[in-house]
Design a protein around this motif. Structure first.
Motif, short mmCIF file in Angstrom:
data_model
loop_
_atom_site.label_atom_id
_atom_site.label_comp_id
_atom_site.label_asym_id
_atom_site.label_seq_id
_atom_site.Cartn_x
_atom_site.Cartn_y
_atom_site.Cartn_z
N ILE A 74 9.73 6.13 1.86
CA ILE A 74 9.57 7.25 0.90
C ILE A 74 8.44 8.15 1.35
O ILE A 74 8.54 9.38 1.37
N MET A 75 7.33 7.50 1.74
CA MET A 75 6.14 8.28 2.13
C MET A 75 6.46 9.19 3.32
O MET A 75 6.12 10.37 3.31
N SER A 76 7.11 8.66 4.35
CA SER A 76 7.33 9.46 5.55
C SER A 76 8.43 10.51 5.34
O SER A 76 8.21 11.70 5.59
N MET A 77 9.58 10.08 4.87
CA MET A 77 10.70 11.02 4.80
C MET A 77 10.66 11.88 3.54
O MET A 77 10.80 13.10 3.60
N ALA A 78 10.46 11.23 2.37
CA ALA A 78 10.57 11.98 1.13
C ALA A 78 9.30 12.79 0.83
O ALA A 78 9.37 13.99 0.56
N VAL A 79 8.14 12.13 0.90
CA VAL A 79 6.91 12.83 0.51
C VAL A 79 6.47 13.81 1.62
O VAL A 79 6.37 15.02 1.38
N VAL A 80 6.24 13.29 2.81
CA VAL A 80 5.71 14.16 3.87
C VAL A 80 6.76 15.19 4.30
O VAL A 80 6.44 16.37 4.48
N GLY A 81 8.00 14.78 4.43
CA GLY A 81 9.07 15.73 4.78
C GLY A 81 9.15 16.87 3.78
O GLY A 81 9.26 18.04 4.14
N LEU A 118 0.84 -1.22 0.00
CA LEU A 118 0.00 0.00 0.00
C LEU A 118 0.87 1.26 0.00
O LEU A 118 0.64 2.20 -0.77
N TRP A 119 1.89 1.27 0.85
CA TRP A 119 2.75 2.46 0.93
C TRP A 119 3.57 2.65 -0.34
O TRP A 119 3.89 3.78 -0.72
N TYR A 120 3.90 1.55 -1.02
CA TYR A 120 4.55 1.66 -2.34
C TYR A 120 3.66 2.44 -3.30
O TYR A 120 4.10 3.36 -3.99
N VAL A 121 2.38 2.03 -3.34
CA VAL A 121 1.44 2.65 -4.29
C VAL A 121 1.30 4.15 -3.98
O VAL A 121 1.39 5.00 -4.86
N VAL A 122 1.07 4.45 -2.69
CA VAL A 122 0.86 5.86 -2.30
C VAL A 122 2.12 6.68 -2.61
O VAL A 122 2.04 7.79 -3.14
N ALA A 123 3.29 6.12 -2.29
CA ALA A 123 4.53 6.86 -2.50
C ALA A 123 4.75 7.16 -3.98
O ALA A 123 5.15 8.27 -4.36
N PHE A 124 4.45 6.17 -4.84
CA PHE A 124 4.74 6.37 -6.26
C PHE A 124 3.75 7.32 -6.95
O PHE A 124 4.02 7.80 -8.05
N VAL A 125 2.64 7.61 -6.28
CA VAL A 125 1.75 8.67 -6.77
C VAL A 125 2.52 10.02 -6.78
O VAL A 125 2.25 10.89 -7.61
N PHE A 126 3.48 10.15 -5.89
CA PHE A 126 4.27 11.38 -5.82
C PHE A 126 5.59 11.26 -6.59
O PHE A 126 6.09 12.24 -7.12
#
Lengths: 113, 260
Positions: free
Chosen positions: B142-149, B44-52
């Motif tokens: 990716i989601m926590s550090m790269a996207v949200v950060g 799930l987090w792969y999918v969400v992260a790759f949206v960004f």
């Protein structure tokens, strides 16, 4: 009056910082600690809660965490990363005198050789 | 010493000190390690992260074509994110270590989408070669550090900039809030996957509270660092910032320029 938004922004930030420092000191005693001094939050927090839920960290696919191998990899990657940062910083900032500014913010403000 | 060598000297010194810290304690990370998340949550987090990540990759292609001289800025930002996010900082009083994100700084320099891609690359190298994070948990990290950060840092910077805060203060807020948001997201990722029959928000609160004694002061440190670097770049090469994210810097408030 024109400075009110600025004062509000800086006042809010100052309050956040004061609250953060107070929180740090207040919560420090209850901080989760592992077996080692200065342990990382990955072990003290993430892996602790994961273990409580029955999940254990697996060995990495390429396991460099063996003896001094990890030190070697960290040193090499730090050196390469440091070189790239320094080189690009010099290209961007150090050689600024050779670059003519076309910045809309400060056109004409910077010293030219 | 000529003025234009001072920046290089500062970077060299910071790098040297960073290396000393790395040598002293190499294995401490904030990233979620391999195998911690169940497969469905990892996917799930792969999918969400790759949206960004995918729009970010497209933006890099477009910007490198349109903006002259962007590659050194991308190189600088990517290497800085990589170094900062494996830089373990021992926190006094608390007695533990953690490290900043670096992505709020990246988001101010190159924009949040491109910073997301650079953060993802840094995380991949760390997972493959430095035993930091993992391939299965790459999406979550990716989601926590790269996207949200990146996005929280960028949003905070724009907000404070629009409120006419000086450039240092706006960048400080970006570093501070971006760092804290990263750890809040890590807490949520862990809690959502691991709470079982217990309360999601109860576990989220417990993990966030466990992070707090280490991460509260580290956020301030990241804010100071981000503010310092952005101020130097803004004073010496403001066109770097205005070329990459022009819609922010073309609307530069007069008070901010005075205060910088």
């Amino acid at each position: 009056m024109r400075n009110i938004p600025r004062l509000v922004a800086m006042g809010t930030l100052a309050l956040i910082i004061v609250a953060a420092v107070a929180g740090w000191i207040f919560l420090a005693e209850d901080a989760p600690r592992g077996d080692e001094a200065w342990g990382g939050v990955d072990v003290n927090v993430i892996q602790k809660y994961a273990a409580d839920a029955g999940r254990v960290a697996r060995t990495p696919i390429i396991n460099t965490d063996q003896g001094d191998l990890l030190l070697f990899v960290f040193t090499i990657s730090g050196a390469v990363g440091g070189f790239v940062v320094s080189y690009c910083w010099r290209k961007l900032i150090g050689e600024k005198d050779t670059v003519k500014s076309d910045c809309p913010l400060r056109q004409g403000e910077r010293e030219q050789p | 010493m000529k003025e234009h060598y001072k920046g290089s000297l500062i970077i060299a010194l910071v790098t040297a000190v960073g290396l000393l810290f790395l040598i002293a304690s190499p294995a401490y990370a904030m990233h979620i390690a391999e195998g911690i998340l169940p497969a469905n949550w990892a996917a799930l987090w792969y999918v969400v992260a790759f949206v960004f990540v995918i729009p970010g990759t497209y933006l890099i292609r477009r910007k490198t074509r349109d903006v002259k001289g962007l590659m050194p800025l991308l190189g600088l930002t990517g290497a800085a994110i990589f170094l900062i996010s494996v830089f373990p900082v021992p926190v006094p009083v608390t007695g533990s270590s953690s490290h900043p994100s670096g992505t709020p700084l990246g988001a101010i320099l190159v924009g949040p989408f491109i910073s997301t891609v650079l953060g993802a690359i840094a995380l991949l190298i760390q997972a493959l070669f430095l035993a930091h994070g993992g391939i299965s948990t790459w999406g979550a990290n990716i989601m926590s550090m790269a996207v949200v950060g990146s996005f929280v840092g960028f949003g905070a910077f724009v907000l404070f900039w629009r409120l006419q805060a000086p450039i240092f203060v706006a960048a400080f807020a970006a570093g501070l809030l971006g760092d804290w948001a990263t750890y809040a997201t890590t807490s949520f990722e862990l809690a959502s996957a691991l709470h079982g029959t217990g309360s999601l928000w109860g576990m989220f609160g417990a993990i966030a509270l466990a992070f707090a004694p280490t991460q509260l002061p580290l956020g301030i440190l990241e804010g100071l660092f981000t503010g310092g670097v952005v101020s130097i770049v803004y004073q010496r090469r403001p066109e770097l910032l205005s070329r990459v994210i022009p819609y922010v810097f073309r609307a530069a408030p007069a008070a901010s320029k005075e205060g910088s």
